[in-house]
Enzyme design. Sequence first.
Site, mmCIF file in Angstrom:
data_model
loop_
_atom_site.group_PDB
_atom_site.id
_atom_site.type_symbol
_atom_site.label_atom_id
_atom_site.label_comp_id
_atom_site.label_asym_id
_atom_site.label_seq_id
_atom_site.Cartn_x
_atom_site.Cartn_y
_atom_site.Cartn_z
ATOM 1 C CD GLU A 148 -6.699 -1.681 -8.671
ATOM 2 O OE1 GLU A 148 -6.126 -2.170 -7.686
ATOM 3 O OE2 GLU A 148 -7.935 -1.751 -8.857
ATOM 4 C CG ASP A 207 -5.867 3.093 -7.837
ATOM 5 O OD1 ASP A 207 -6.602 3.490 -8.758
ATOM 6 O OD2 ASP A 207 -6.297 2.586 -6.793
#
Length: 382
Positions: free
Chosen positions: A103, A9
């Site tokens: 992500e 992330d």
Amino acid sequence: MKRAIVHMDLDAFFVSCERLGNNKLKGIPLIIGGGDRGVVASCSYEARRFGIRSAMPIRMALRLCPEAKIIKGDYELYSNLSHTVTEIIQERVPIMEKASIDEFYLDLSGMDKFFGCYQWTKEIASAITKETHLPISFALSTNKTVSKIGTGESKPVGKMEIKELEIQPFLNPLSVKKIPMVGDKTFQLLSRIGIRTIHTLSEVPMLVLQQMIGLHGKELWKKANGIDENPVIPYSERKSISTEKTFAKDTIDIHELKRILTGMAEKLAYQLRQEKWITSTVVVKIRYANFDTETKQVRVAYTSADHTLSRVALELFNKLYTRRMRIRLIGLRFTDLVHGNHQMNLFEDTEEQMKLYQTMDYLKNRFGADVVGRASGFDFGR
């Protein structure tokens, strides 16, 4: 074969992108979002210390931190950098899933015998930061749920490995809100009966959870116990979505053509939001009665809001339809899609518009896509 699943992330992605070209933005409370009536698209860690969070109304955020600096945001910049990160990862791993614009999930199962999965992941993260100067966090575990929670716990610029025997000790003390599928309503429901930690939740019988929250009860129990069989889905970028209508009888009814185009824009925008896409290019096509076909397109700020897309589509139609001949076909296409969480346009839409879309999408999901819409897109039996 034991699974090795990584969650990566990019830290405060929009903020990090803006700071690349402006050192004055570093170290200050920074908000990415719309105007006074808009909402927070993203915020810096400095701003989060004041209680600011994504999707919060800008007005509320400024009450919490009056000195925060607000930037409207540049989604094209974010899209380009996200694409660069995607390519870096794809070049290095066998299976990658792009869960959102910032992500990623990586399936490194079986690679331990060649490289060592944790070391390999560290090298990928280092390559991303070296090539883009963007900070990134990751966690490696045996499934998607645990690795995602691990990334959240390691941020910012964190690295974590949660081995199989460490999963339950890692999860147990955490709040049930750390489980990805637990929203505010589910958390409040669980809290009212004393279930606030994952450890407590994991000990509740599965049938009891199913009775409390329905079909998702089983899945919630499994996640609380560190069980998640969901695969990493190989990434493929969708380029466009489109629709068109061929008339049984050629028409010159401008009002009807615009009504149809508005309805097309609304339905395609709803599809974008359901599939978590946003678009930056609108294309309108018309085919005249003599089969001449013409198209016109324009770039827009990334969005999935139909009030924006229908307006642009109608503007294109007005510029395109100049020959005053009967029309045989009309079509609409949204291209240059970016896969990401449903954001409509957090940089422009107001809090009221966000709530309206959430309500409309809820009704469409429950009762059907045609149950609600703008009056301009409906046929009232003319």
